[in-house]
Design a protein around this motif. Structure first.
Motif, PDB file in Angstrom:
ATOM      1  N   LYS A 103       0.830  -1.212   0.000  1.00 53.69           N
ATOM      2  CA  LYS A 103       0.000   0.000   0.000  1.00 53.69           C
ATOM      3  C   LYS A 103       0.865   1.263   0.000  1.00 53.69           C
ATOM      4  N   ILE A 104       1.921   1.257   0.832  1.00 52.77           N
ATOM      5  CA  ILE A 104       2.813   2.419   0.916  1.00 52.77           C
ATOM      6  C   ILE A 104       3.597   2.583  -0.391  1.00 52.77           C
ATOM      7  N   SER A 105       4.024   1.477  -0.970  1.00 53.06           N
ATOM      8  CA  SER A 105       4.783   1.554  -2.233  1.00 53.06           C
ATOM      9  C   SER A 105       3.931   2.125  -3.361  1.00 53.06           C
ATOM     10  N   GLN A 106       2.604   2.101  -3.165  1.00 52.51           N
ATOM     11  CA  GLN A 106       1.691   2.664  -4.172  1.00 52.51           C
ATOM     12  C   GLN A 106       1.300   4.107  -3.859  1.00 52.51           C
ATOM     13  N   GLY A 107       1.926   4.674  -2.785  1.00 44.84           N
ATOM     14  CA  GLY A 107       1.725   6.108  -2.525  1.00 44.84           C
ATOM     15  C   GLY A 107       0.826   6.471  -1.363  1.00 44.84           C
ATOM     16  N   TRP A 108       0.530   5.522  -0.491  1.00 43.45           N
ATOM     17  CA  TRP A 108      -0.335   5.811   0.662  1.00 43.45           C
ATOM     18  C   TRP A 108       0.514   6.234   1.868  1.00 43.45           C
ATOM     19  N   PHE A 109       0.167   7.384   2.468  1.00 42.22           N
ATOM     20  CA  PHE A 109       0.959   7.892   3.600  1.00 42.22           C
ATOM     21  C   PHE A 109       0.083   8.509   4.690  1.00 42.22           C
ATOM     22  N   ASP A 110      -1.033   7.910   5.009  1.00 45.55           N
ATOM     23  CA  ASP A 110      -1.931   8.470   6.027  1.00 45.55           C
ATOM     24  C   ASP A 110      -1.528   8.067   7.443  1.00 45.55           C
ATOM     25  N   PHE A 111      -0.285   8.330   7.796  1.00 47.06           N
ATOM     26  CA  PHE A 111       0.235   7.993   9.125  1.00 47.06           C
ATOM     27  C   PHE A 111       1.376   8.949   9.449  1.00 47.06           C
ATOM     28  N   ASP A 112       1.716   9.030  10.739  1.00 46.84           N
ATOM     29  CA  ASP A 112       2.735   9.986  11.183  1.00 46.84           C
ATOM     30  C   ASP A 112       4.024   9.340  11.677  1.00 46.84           C
ATOM     31  N   VAL A 113       3.912   8.133  12.249  1.00 42.59           N
ATOM     32  CA  VAL A 113       5.083   7.440  12.807  1.00 42.59           C
ATOM     33  C   VAL A 113       5.004   5.971  12.419  1.00 42.59           C
ATOM     34  N   VAL A 114       6.159   5.383  12.109  1.00 41.57           N
ATOM     35  CA  VAL A 114       6.220   3.966  11.741  1.00 41.57           C
ATOM     36  C   VAL A 114       7.062   3.207  12.765  1.00 41.57           C
ATOM     37  N   VAL A 115       6.501   2.089  13.256  1.00 42.24           N
ATOM     38  CA  VAL A 115       7.207   1.197  14.182  1.00 42.24           C
ATOM     39  C   VAL A 115       7.309  -0.162  13.496  1.00 42.24           C
ATOM     40  N   ALA A 116       8.412  -0.865  13.707  1.00 40.18           N
ATOM     41  CA  ALA A 116       8.565  -2.205  13.118  1.00 40.18           C
ATOM     42  C   ALA A 116       9.294  -3.130  14.078  1.00 40.18           C
ATOM     43  N   THR A 117       8.902  -4.394  14.079  1.00 33.63           N
ATOM     44  CA  THR A 117       9.667  -5.384  14.841  1.00 33.63           C
ATOM     45  C   THR A 117      10.936  -5.682  14.043  1.00 33.63           C
ATOM     46  N   LEU A 127      11.223  -0.132   1.520  1.00 35.26           N
ATOM     47  CA  LEU A 127      10.511   1.156   1.463  1.00 35.26           C
ATOM     48  C   LEU A 127      11.421   2.332   1.801  1.00 35.26           C
ATOM     49  N   GLY A 128      12.711   2.047   2.006  1.00 36.70           N
ATOM     50  CA  GLY A 128      13.660   3.089   2.396  1.00 36.70           C
ATOM     51  C   GLY A 128      13.628   4.317   1.509  1.00 36.70           C
ATOM     52  N   ARG A 129      13.464   4.094   0.216  1.00 36.69           N
ATOM     53  CA  ARG A 129      13.488   5.211  -0.737  1.00 36.69           C
ATOM     54  C   ARG A 129      12.301   6.156  -0.582  1.00 36.69           C
ATOM     55  N   VAL A 130      11.166   5.598  -0.112  1.00 34.80           N
ATOM     56  CA  VAL A 130       9.982   6.466   0.053  1.00 34.80           C
ATOM     57  C   VAL A 130       9.806   6.929   1.505  1.00 34.80           C
ATOM     58  N   LEU A 131      10.153   6.081   2.481  1.00 36.17           N
ATOM     59  CA  LEU A 131      10.001   6.473   3.884  1.00 36.17           C
ATOM     60  C   LEU A 131      11.151   7.345   4.373  1.00 36.17           C
ATOM     61  N   PRO A 133      13.163   9.807   2.934  1.00 37.96           N
ATOM     62  CA  PRO A 133      13.086  11.260   2.715  1.00 37.96           C
ATOM     63  C   PRO A 133      12.013  11.953   3.552  1.00 37.96           C
ATOM     64  N   LYS A 134      10.989  11.199   3.970  1.00 40.84           N
ATOM     65  CA  LYS A 134       9.918  11.777   4.791  1.00 40.84           C
ATOM     66  C   LYS A 134      10.215  11.658   6.288  1.00 40.84           C
ATOM     67  N   GLY A 135      11.379  11.071   6.624  1.00 44.72           N
ATOM     68  CA  GLY A 135      11.736  10.897   8.025  1.00 44.72           C
ATOM     69  C   GLY A 135      10.879   9.870   8.743  1.00 44.72           C
ATOM     70  N   LEU A 136      10.354   8.911   7.982  1.00 46.87           N
ATOM     71  CA  LEU A 136       9.436   7.923   8.552  1.00 46.87           C
ATOM     72  C   LEU A 136      10.043   6.528   8.715  1.00 46.87           C
ATOM     73  N   MET A 137      11.297   6.365   8.313  1.00 44.73           N
ATOM     74  CA  MET A 137      11.905   5.041   8.385  1.00 44.73           C
ATOM     75  C   MET A 137      12.152   4.650   9.848  1.00 44.73           C
ATOM     76  N   PRO A 138      11.688   3.464  10.258  1.00 41.55           N
ATOM     77  CA  PRO A 138      11.938   3.025  11.643  1.00 41.55           C
ATOM     78  C   PRO A 138      13.436   2.942  11.922  1.00 41.55           C
ATOM     79  N   ASN A 139      13.811   3.270  13.177  1.00 42.08           N
ATOM     80  CA  ASN A 139      15.227   3.306  13.534  1.00 42.08           C
ATOM     81  C   ASN A 139      15.400   2.892  14.997  1.00 42.08           C
ATOM     82  N   PRO A 140      16.346   1.989  15.281  1.00 39.28           N
ATOM     83  CA  PRO A 140      16.561   1.566  16.676  1.00 39.28           C
ATOM     84  C   PRO A 140      16.894   2.724  17.615  1.00 39.28           C
ATOM     85  N   LYS A 141      17.581   3.766  17.092  1.00 32.65           N
ATOM     86  CA  LYS A 141      17.988   4.896  17.930  1.00 32.65           C
ATOM     87  C   LYS A 141      16.801   5.682  18.467  1.00 32.65           C
ATOM     88  N   THR A 142      15.684   5.632  17.753  1.00 29.90           N
ATOM     89  CA  THR A 142      14.497   6.366  18.193  1.00 29.90           C
ATOM     90  C   THR A 142      13.449   5.440  18.809  1.00 29.90           C
TER      91      THR A 142
END
Length: 234
Positions: A103-117, A127-131, A133-142
């Motif tokens: 869904k995200i790869s097709q351009g859907w972005f109705d969210f503010d924060v992304v969490v992943a196991t 999804l790194g290329r799309v998430l 630049p928007k600062g939405l890529m999950p990161n262990p530091k955060t």
């Protein structure tokens, strides 16, 4: 447009641009100068004495503001099985795996924060290329790559914000709304500055907190006495 310009000029007159204000007074002025018809966001810009080009001087992390941000973030969680169920029970807005990736790869972005196991990061990495630049890529530091998804979701909903150094060596963060009481904004401000102080890289030399400015979405910037702020945070 003329009315907006006049409103901005009136707001600017309240602030002495040469003066360094005490935190309480500065945030009081931000509230007073906010003239927009919506509840403006109060933001802090902190210029740090680090070199953003050096890997060992990066400043990045997350902190839970005691009084929240005045905004409820929409949280998306990439997880499977029991962890997906945990995320849903904790209040995540969207939970899934390959279905959400598509869904995200097709351009859907109705969210503010992304969490992943952690076990989902191989797939989410696509999804790194799309998430990214928007600062939405999950990161262990955060704290957004974790198996403790319930805690991550609850903290984000409670007012957790991420901070990250930009190319100019400045960190920009929201600390609430102009409708907040001054004491609430001061509490959030001090919590953020304390977190930045603790995140000081060992390679940083000289004065660490260089300048601090607070502002509202449409209002003028108000300069805060950075040295006094830094001393209070140590």
């Amino acid at each position: 447009m003329a009315r907006n310009s006049k409103r901005a000029q009136e707001a600017a007159k309240l602030v002495d641009r040469e003066k360094l204000y005490d935190v309480q007074e500065a945030l009081g002025l931000v509230k007073q100068a906010a003239k927009a018809k919506f509840d403006e966001t109060v933001e802090v810009a902190v210029r740090l004495g680090v070199d953003p080009k050096k890997q060992d001087q990066q400043v990045r992390g997350a902190v839970v503001l005691p009084h929240g941000t005045g905004k409820t973030s929409r949280v998306l969680v990439f997880a499977k099985g029991d962890k997906a169920k945990e995320a849903q029970e904790a209040g995540a807005d969207y939970v899934g795996d390959d279905d959400l990736i598509q869904k995200i790869s097709q351009g859907w972005f109705d969210f503010d924060v992304v969490v992943a196991t952690p076990d989902m990061m191989g797939a989410v990495g696509r999804l790194g290329r799309v998430l990214g630049p928007k600062g939405l890529m999950p990161n262990p530091k955060t704290g957004t790559v974790t198996f403790d998804v319930a805690r991550a979701v609850q903290e984000i909903k409670a007012g957790k914000i991420e901070y990250r150094l930009d190319k100019a060596g400045i960190i920009h963060c929201p600390i609430g709304k102009v409708s907040f009481e001054v004491d609430q904004l001061v509490g959030n401000f001090r919590t953020l500055l304390d977190a930045l102080q603790k995140a000081k890289p060992s390679g940083a030399k000289g004065q660490y907190v260089r300048t601090v400015t607070v502002t509202s979405t449409m209002g003028p910037g108000v300069r805060v006495n950075a040295q006094r702020v830094a001393a209070a945070a140590e």
